[in-house]
Design a protein around this motif. Structure first.
Motif, mmCIF file in Angstrom:
data_model
loop_
_atom_site.group_PDB
_atom_site.id
_atom_site.type_symbol
_atom_site.label_atom_id
_atom_site.label_comp_id
_atom_site.label_asym_id
_atom_site.label_seq_id
_atom_site.Cartn_x
_atom_site.Cartn_y
_atom_site.Cartn_z
ATOM 1 N N LEU A 54 36.156 56.009 41.726
ATOM 2 C CA LEU A 54 37.560 55.776 41.412
ATOM 3 C C LEU A 54 37.727 54.523 40.555
ATOM 4 C CD1 LEU A 54 39.268 56.600 44.813
ATOM 5 C CD2 LEU A 54 39.470 57.891 42.684
ATOM 6 N N GLU A 55 36.920 53.502 40.812
ATOM 7 C CA GLU A 55 36.979 52.275 40.024
ATOM 8 C C GLU A 55 36.142 52.453 38.762
ATOM 9 O OE1 GLU A 55 36.393 47.538 40.855
ATOM 10 O OE2 GLU A 55 34.734 48.868 41.369
ATOM 11 N N VAL A 56 36.793 52.515 37.618
ATOM 12 C CA VAL A 56 36.062 52.623 36.361
ATOM 13 C C VAL A 56 35.334 51.311 36.086
ATOM 14 C CG1 VAL A 56 37.626 54.338 35.372
ATOM 15 C CG2 VAL A 56 38.097 51.898 35.040
ATOM 16 N N GLU A 57 34.453 51.327 35.095
ATOM 17 C CA GLU A 57 33.756 50.099 34.702
ATOM 18 C C GLU A 57 34.782 49.050 34.279
ATOM 19 O OE1 GLU A 57 30.769 49.447 35.316
ATOM 20 O OE2 GLU A 57 29.311 50.620 34.192
ATOM 21 N N CYS A 58 34.588 47.822 34.758
ATOM 22 C CA CYS A 58 35.561 46.775 34.477
ATOM 23 C C CYS A 58 34.912 45.411 34.691
ATOM 24 C CB CYS A 58 36.803 46.911 35.367
ATOM 25 S SG CYS A 58 36.446 47.045 37.128
ATOM 26 N N ALA A 59 35.477 44.401 34.088
ATOM 27 C CA ALA A 59 34.963 43.037 34.233
ATOM 28 C C ALA A 59 35.980 42.068 33.658
ATOM 29 C CB ALA A 59 33.624 42.878 33.508
ATOM 30 N N ILE A 60 35.943 40.856 34.182
ATOM 31 C CA ILE A 60 36.726 39.754 33.622
ATOM 32 C C ILE A 60 35.735 38.669 33.210
ATOM 33 C CG2 ILE A 60 38.549 38.046 34.033
ATOM 34 C CD1 ILE A 60 39.512 39.859 36.347
ATOM 35 N N VAL A 61 35.847 38.193 31.974
ATOM 36 C CA VAL A 61 34.922 37.160 31.488
ATOM 37 C C VAL A 61 35.706 36.108 30.712
ATOM 38 C CG1 VAL A 61 32.918 36.650 30.063
ATOM 39 C CG2 VAL A 61 33.002 38.789 31.350
ATOM 40 N N ASP A 62 35.419 34.859 31.043
ATOM 41 C CA ASP A 62 35.939 33.713 30.295
ATOM 42 C C ASP A 62 34.776 33.089 29.533
ATOM 43 O OD1 ASP A 62 36.984 31.382 29.318
ATOM 44 O OD2 ASP A 62 37.644 30.571 31.252
ATOM 45 N N ALA A 63 34.704 33.390 28.240
ATOM 46 C CA ALA A 63 33.689 32.803 27.370
ATOM 47 C C ALA A 63 34.352 31.962 26.290
ATOM 48 C CB ALA A 63 32.832 33.900 26.744
ATOM 49 N N THR A 64 35.464 31.336 26.654
ATOM 50 C CA THR A 64 36.246 30.584 25.672
ATOM 51 C C THR A 64 35.729 29.172 25.459
ATOM 52 O OG1 THR A 64 37.779 29.827 27.407
ATOM 53 C CG2 THR A 64 38.306 31.900 26.285
#
Length: 748
Positions: free
Chosen positions: A337-347
């Motif tokens: 049910l959970e599709v591929e996902c991510a949160i990234v801070d590369a700022t």
């Protein structure tokens, strides 16, 4: 035997799902309602079956099976042992703390993805510390590079790895907190008792926080368009300025190539104020795609390559009868049910931060650091509990994409794949061809029949195992040189996984199972039992055909030829509970399967309704499982139910259809994973007593193969058709979303 009688009515369906779990002192099933013949030869050694009154095989002499030669090494050493061994040196670094209120908190260096390992460990900690379960918390640990090989989730071995070291972890935490250990057993032990998963209420009420629920300030919704073929390329974005002018759109960026350890997935990303705006903008993109690594490949061409990779099988010995068969399995995807996902801070120029569900977070953070040109230790990776996936997140594809988009835009990227691309472009269980030859010595008037040898050769699209043991050293060893699809290291990893996971429960004389990977550049991964479930299902099908050739009942034959007593005990128990051999109406049949894996043993009998041969349905399942020491009975039951779900899906319903280098499926309506209506209403799970005082065994994947074999064998008995190509049910015709595009939003 399928003693079908046309006068019997269709089997009624129970009014509601009845999942019954039986343990230790459970009562046997009632007597069968039709006449029986004794199993005779098998009955002398199997009193439980004789008492249950099984339908007998016509033969009256029991065989003396030839011992499996060479002996099965998996009995003594498997992949779970290897992970346990490499984890042990850094176990003292696992964080288990006690606060001022006496609450024990473990930062679990494994991904909780619905398998219940956090609950099982909480039960074990509570008993070891002699505290109530309410005094234990298990959280997800961030990536800890100092743990080395001790932070990879796979191989159904998390509990196996922690069971021997948990007393020392608890003792060390108590010592540090100044707590004097209490002697003796716990007053109210919780291990072995039925408790709900500790996060179950939060999951069903929406309180549990998955990756997309993380409130990271400034994180911007991002979606992608992915190529028209697997790992295709972006030639040009033809209307970038027009899409940038759409409401809410912040950035349109081509995902750069490259990537350390594994390649960065190609595509075009759109960042916007909302996910709805990002989706609209992705759909509006006009992209010219270039061909990818699988261009021109379809199911038929892939199967031809897999067949060609399998060398000829050895001829059957003189005087024996060869049972030859070939089986095909389509590619499959976990499709949670959970599709591929991510949160990234590369700022920031000197560091980055990741939030995602990761099964190998150490190497994920290290590889992304290299991708971004940062030192290995400059990426902080927060492991977020995952909604399923079961192997797919051994790789960190969405983290790679989100890191690149964050770096290019200077904003924190909150990436979510569209369901269509999640099915088509994430990592698949590779398609397979199995070729089998069993040499059977026919029975005579004086001698019983026997099995002289069993050969099984498997052509498979190369499994990507470049995650190694979850850190950069073993991952790099599997990925060099980077331009080669099948590196020597990766091939060795795959062969090791195969040899230490795929077992044979039978004494079939000279046994040989060989794997022949084909270097096609598909996105593959060890999605649940990638080698085991297909290989063992095939062996269970051939086992029924061997029994028929020897004129024996399938259950009685297995009881003669099973190597280990714990497997026999499971089969004895399940045969009585399921009333094996009872009369079945036309179009219905029972089927049986047995399995051993990760130190667990299981047997399953299903009842299958094949009146509509294009849409067969499982109506009843009885499954017995021996997991050694039972930590969480409800957890064992839940994993069995999940295994049954996957068995029904992969055997009857589910498979990817690849055409011109791309899976056609792009939605749950097209990718026919099991629905609630497909699950049988009558299910009984029997948890066997730990009669040998064995330690806790694996559970994550072990409940798939016995039901898979049972379903396939019931299909053969109900239809008279030998199961050879999976899935068995007819696949409906649908109009796929055009390659490289996304479907329009659904209209209510």
């Amino acid at each position: 035997m399928n003693d079908a009688r046309s006068s019997l009515p269709s089997l009624p369906s129970p009014p509601s799902l009845a999942v019954m779990t039986t343990r230790e002192g459970s009562e046997p099933a009632g007597p069968a309602q039709v006449s029986r013949r004794d199993v005779l030869g098998a009955a002398a050694s199997v009193p439980v079956l004789a008492a249950a009154g099984l339908a007998a095989a016509p033969t009256r002499v029991q065989a003396l099976p030839l011992p499996l030669t060479p002996p099965d090494s998996v009995d003594n050493y498997d992949v779970g042992d290897s992970i346990t061994q490499v984890s042990a040196p850094t176990m003292p670094l696992v964080k288990l703390t006690i606060d001022s209120d006496g609450v024990y908190t473990m930062a679990l260096p494994r991904l909780e993805q619905g398998t219940g390992i956090a609950t099982a460990l909480a039960l074990m900690i509570a008993d070891e510390a002699k505290v109530p379960l309410a005094k234990v918390r298990v959280t997800s640990a961030d990536a800890q590079p100092e743990l080395m090989y001790n932070q990879i989730t796979g191989g159904s071995c998390s509990i196996r790895a922690f069971e021997p070291v948990l007393p020392a972890l608890v003792a060390a935490a108590q010592l540090k907190a100044g707590i004097v250990p209490q002697p003796g057993p716990p007053a109210n032990p919780v291990v072995g008792t039925r408790v709900a998963k500790l996060d179950a209420r939060d999951i069903v009420t929406g309180k549990k926080k998955f990756t997309m629920d993380q409130d990271v300030p400034g994180a911007m919704p991002t979606m992608c368009r992915m190529p028209s073929t697997i790992r295709g390329s972006v030639v040009s974005v033809n209307n970038r300025n027009a899409v940038l002018a759409m409401p809410g759109v912040i950035a349109v960026e081509i995902i750069p190539g490259g990537g350390n350890v594994v390649g960065i997935p190609p595509g075009v990303a759109v960042m916007a104020e909302t996910f709805g705006q990002a989706w609209d903008a992705c759909g509006a993109l006009d992209i010219t795609w270039g061909p990818g690594s699988m261009a021109g490949e379809s199911d038929a061409t892939i199967r031809d390559k897999l067949r060609a990779a399998i060398p000829p099988l050895l001829p059957a010995p003189l005087g024996s009868v060869a049972i030859d068969a070939e089986f095909t399995w389509k590619a499959a995807t976990a499709c949670p049910l959970e599709v591929e996902c991510a949160i990234v801070d590369a700022t920031r120029p000197d560091r980055a931060e990741v939030w995602a569900g990761m099964q190998s977070p150490i190497v994920a953070s290290q590889a992304v650091a290299l991708d971004l040109g940062l030192p290995l230790g400059a990426v902080t990776a927060h492991v977020i509990p995952s909604g399923g996936a079961f192997g797919r997140r051994l790789f960190w594809d969405p983290v790679q994409v989100a890191a690149q988009i964050s770096k290019k835009t200077g904003r924190i990227c909150k990436l979510m794949y569209h369901r269509t691309d999640d099915i088509r472009h994430t990592r698949h269980r590779p398609p397979q061809v199995h070729r089998v030859r069993a040499a059977v010595l026919p029975p005579t008037l004086l001698l019983p029949g026997n099995v002289l040898s069993y050969q099984q050769s498997i052509g498979i699209v190369r499994l990507d195992a470049r995650h190694g043991y979850g850190e950069i050293g073993t991952a790099t060893a599997g990925s060099l040189p980077p331009a080669v699809v099948q590196t020597v290291g990766n091939m060795n990893y795959e062969q090791f996984f195969f040899l230490t996971m795929v077992s044979s429960p039978y004494n079939y004389g000279v046994g040989k199972k060989l794997l022949f990977p084909v270097a096609l550049e598909m996105n593959t991964v060890s999605y649940r039992s990638v080698h085991i479930q297909p290989a063992r299902t095939v062996e269970e099908i051939v086992t029924d055909e061997i029994a028929a050739a020897l004129n024996k009942d399938p259950v009685a034959f297995r009881l003669e030829f099973l190597r280990l007593e714990r497997a026999k005990a499971c089969l004895q128990r399940v045969a009585g509970a399921a009333q094996w051999g009872k009369a079945m109406p036309p179009g219905f049949a029972q089927g049986v399967g047995v399995h051993q894996e990760s130190r667990s043993f299981s047997a399953c009998i299903v009842e299958l309704d094949c009146r509509d041969r294009s849409n067969c349905k499982v109506t009843k399942v009885v499954m017995a499982i021996d997991v050694g020491r039972v930590i969480s009975p409800s957890g064992v039951e839940q994993q069995c139910l999940g295994g049954i779900c996957e068995a029904i899906s992969l055997v009857l319903k589910t498979g990817l259809n690849i055409k011109d280098g791309l899976p056609l499926e792009g939605s749950y309506k097209q990718y026919l994973w099991l629905r609630m209506r497909d699950f049988p209403k009558d299910v009984q799970i029997i948890i066997m007593p730990n009669s040998t005082n064995a330690p806790a065994a694996g559970m994550g994947e072990v409940a798939m193969s016995a039901p898979s074999g049972a379903i396939a064998n019931a299909y053969a008995r109900a239809t008279g058709i030998k199961p050879r190509n999976f899935p068995l049910n007819a696949q409906p015709v649908f109009t796929p979303t055009p390659p490289g595009q996304l479907p329009p939003p659904a209209v209510a």
